[in-house]
Write a protein that holds these residues in place. Structure first.
Motif, PDB file in Angstrom:
ATOM      1  N   MET A  41      37.492  45.151  31.870  1.00 33.14           N
ATOM      2  CA  MET A  41      36.439  44.308  31.347  1.00 33.14           C
ATOM      3  C   MET A  41      35.343  44.409  32.502  1.00 33.14           C
ATOM      4  O   MET A  41      35.925  44.271  33.769  1.00 33.14           O
ATOM      5  CB  MET A  41      36.510  42.846  31.185  1.00 33.14           C
ATOM      6  CG  MET A  41      37.339  42.372  30.381  1.00 33.14           C
ATOM      7  SD  MET A  41      37.696  40.735  30.193  1.00 33.14           S
ATOM      8  CE  MET A  41      38.295  40.503  28.713  1.00 33.14           C
ATOM      9  N   ARG A  42      34.024  44.409  32.426  1.00 34.69           N
ATOM     10  CA  ARG A  42      32.884  44.244  33.348  1.00 34.69           C
ATOM     11  C   ARG A  42      32.867  42.887  33.734  1.00 34.69           C
ATOM     12  O   ARG A  42      33.583  42.027  33.278  1.00 34.69           O
ATOM     13  CB  ARG A  42      31.615  44.580  32.912  1.00 34.69           C
ATOM     14  CG  ARG A  42      31.512  46.386  32.477  1.00 34.69           C
ATOM     15  CD  ARG A  42      30.482  46.809  32.048  1.00 34.69           C
ATOM     16  NE  ARG A  42      30.517  48.308  31.786  1.00 34.69           N
ATOM     17  CZ  ARG A  42      29.504  49.123  31.110  1.00 34.69           C
ATOM     18  NH1 ARG A  42      28.482  48.474  30.654  1.00 34.69           N
ATOM     19  NH2 ARG A  42      29.879  50.079  30.847  1.00 34.69           N
ATOM     20  N   PRO A  43      32.291  42.715  34.996  1.00 35.59           N
ATOM     21  CA  PRO A  43      32.216  41.462  35.509  1.00 35.59           C
ATOM     22  C   PRO A  43      31.576  40.167  34.686  1.00 35.59           C
ATOM     23  O   PRO A  43      32.217  39.222  34.461  1.00 35.59           O
ATOM     24  CB  PRO A  43      31.242  41.483  36.913  1.00 35.59           C
ATOM     25  CG  PRO A  43      31.523  42.848  37.415  1.00 35.59           C
ATOM     26  CD  PRO A  43      31.891  43.824  35.995  1.00 35.59           C
ATOM     27  N   LEU A  44      30.630  40.641  34.102  1.00 29.66           N
ATOM     28  CA  LEU A  44      30.003  39.714  33.045  1.00 29.66           C
ATOM     29  C   LEU A  44      30.864  39.282  31.868  1.00 29.66           C
ATOM     30  O   LEU A  44      31.028  38.052  31.490  1.00 29.66           O
ATOM     31  CB  LEU A  44      28.522  40.316  32.376  1.00 29.66           C
ATOM     32  CG  LEU A  44      27.769  39.449  31.523  1.00 29.66           C
ATOM     33  CD1 LEU A  44      27.321  38.234  32.351  1.00 29.66           C
ATOM     34  CD2 LEU A  44      26.618  40.167  31.124  1.00 29.66           C
ATOM     35  N   GLN A  45      31.663  40.270  31.282  1.00 26.74           N
ATOM     36  CA  GLN A  45      32.591  40.053  30.399  1.00 26.74           C
ATOM     37  C   GLN A  45      33.626  39.007  30.817  1.00 26.74           C
ATOM     38  O   GLN A  45      34.088  38.081  30.179  1.00 26.74           O
ATOM     39  CB  GLN A  45      33.136  41.157  29.783  1.00 26.74           C
ATOM     40  CG  GLN A  45      32.639  42.089  29.119  1.00 26.74           C
ATOM     41  CD  GLN A  45      32.939  43.556  28.733  1.00 26.74           C
ATOM     42  OE1 GLN A  45      33.369  44.292  29.647  1.00 26.74           O
ATOM     43  NE2 GLN A  45      32.734  44.186  27.669  1.00 26.74           N
TER      44      GLN A  45
END
Length: 79
Positions: A41-45
């Motif tokens: 996952m990316r940080p925003l996710q």
């Protein structure tokens, strides 16, 4: 709202996560969440995933939440 309640809400929504929450004024909090589900996952996710556990309390009872999110491997590599 207190840090222990915020921690409980996150832990309830992410039972496999390691959660730590600080915040003394009742509306501003800092959370550290370590979870294997963050892999890929990316940080925003990752942040959205944590926000899901808090629902409508975020932006209401919880005015601000600073997040640090890691997988267990990322957390271990920091040491």
């Amino acid at each position: 709202m207190d840090a222990a309640t915020v921690k409980s809400l996150i832990a309830l929504g992410m039972p496999a996560a390691e959660v730590s929450v600080e915040g003394a004024d009742g509306v501003h909090f800092e959370a550290l969440v370590i979870a294997s589900e963050f892999a890929g996952m990316r940080p925003l996710q990752r942040h959205r995933r944590v926000y899901e556990t808090l629902g409508s309390r975020l932006g209401g009872e919880i005015h601000a939440l600073a997040l640090k999110t890691f997988t267990p491997e990322e957390w271990a590599a920091r040491a």
